[in-house]
Design an enzyme around this catalytic site. Structure first.
Site: not given
Ligand code: NAP
Length: 244
Positions: A10-13, A139, A152-154, A156, A185
């Protein structure tokens, strides 16, 4: 982190992108994995512009075979994988009573089963090398629960259990397994929240604001470093104090 290689899902964003940039800045060679190669190429270009080394590889966490292929291609390119950051994740929210089985399965497959398979794939190499770091992004809601996010909670909370079990299994090989638990975040994932909901969330965060992806990446870099060699099975909260 010179001479180390990292694989970031998930390094795209968002948080994954920040982890990749931060690890590269610390000297690691970084494999960037997700479904969107064009977006990964943009992140790779940023890393290369800073004289870092990046490798882009397509990955779909829902497909075990895709995970195996992506990790095998990276191991071939880099020789080995020292650091795995299991960051890719999705939400598909809804109240449990009305949640479709497919929404439950999609989130569990992507966030938990995918992370387990990725860990399995890197562990053999790490055991051979007698060095490894696995960092799972869980999370705050995996620690505290959250109405409307049972799937999602399950996933995490499952990652926390996986982290602690793996940590015990591989500690004797000098491999640490830890989790980072972000609070709210500022990324695409939270952009979907309404302004009103964000205001309500901010009100219960002692530090009074959402966190940044870079603040999560800093915790990941620390856990991947030699300084964290004696930390394993730990869940490091990066949540502004919203859950203690
Ligand atoms: P995001 O901006 O929505 O990015 C999600 C990333 O996951 C994207 O790079 C996406 O890449 C990748 N992804 C999703 N489905 C995928 C799949 N089937 N195969 C491969 N890659 C996949 O999310 P984020 O906020 O950066 O979150 C990153 C992590 O932190 C997640 O695990 C999230 O649950 C956790 N987290 C986030 C928050 C928050 O507040 N943002 C809080 C707690 C935990 P592509 O779309 O390019 O495949």
């Amino acid at each position: 982190m010179q001479n180390k290689t990292a694989f970031v899902t998930g390094a795209s964003r968002g948080i994954g992108r920040a982890c990749a940039l931060t690890l590269a800045k610390a000297g690691a060679r970084v494999a960037l994995a997700s479904r969107q190669l064009d977006k990964l190429e943009e992140v790779a270009a940023e890393i290369r512009a800073g004289d870092g080394e990046a490798f882009v590889v397509e990955l779909d966490m829902r497909e075990p075979e895709s995970i195996r292929k992506a990790i095998a291609r990276t191991a071939k390119e880099f020789g080995r994988i020292d650091i795995l950051v299991n960051n890719a994740g999705v939400t598909k929210d809804g109240l449990a009573v009305r949640m479709k089985a497919e929404d439950w399965e999609l989130v569990l497959a992507t966030n938990l089963t995918g992370a387990f398979i990725a860990a399995q794939q890197v562990l053999m190499g790490m055991m051979r090398e007698r060095w490894g770091r696995i960092i799972n992004i869980t999370s705050v809601v995996g620690q505290a629960g959250n109405a409307g996010q049972a799937n999602y909670v399950a996933s995490k909370a499952g990652l926390i259990g996986l982290t602690k079990s793996l940590a015990q299994e591989v500690a004797s090989r000098n491999i640490t397994v830890n989790a980072v638990a972000p609070g709210f975040i500022d990324t695409d994932m939270t952009q979907a929240l309404t302004a009103e909901l964000k205001e309500r969330i901010t009100a219960v965060i002692p530090l009074g604001r959402l966190g940044t992806a870079d603040e999560v990446a800093g915790a990941v870099r620390f856990l991947a470093s030699d300084e964290a060699a004696y930390i394993t099975g730990h869940v490091l909260s990066v949540n502004g104090g919203m859950y203690m």
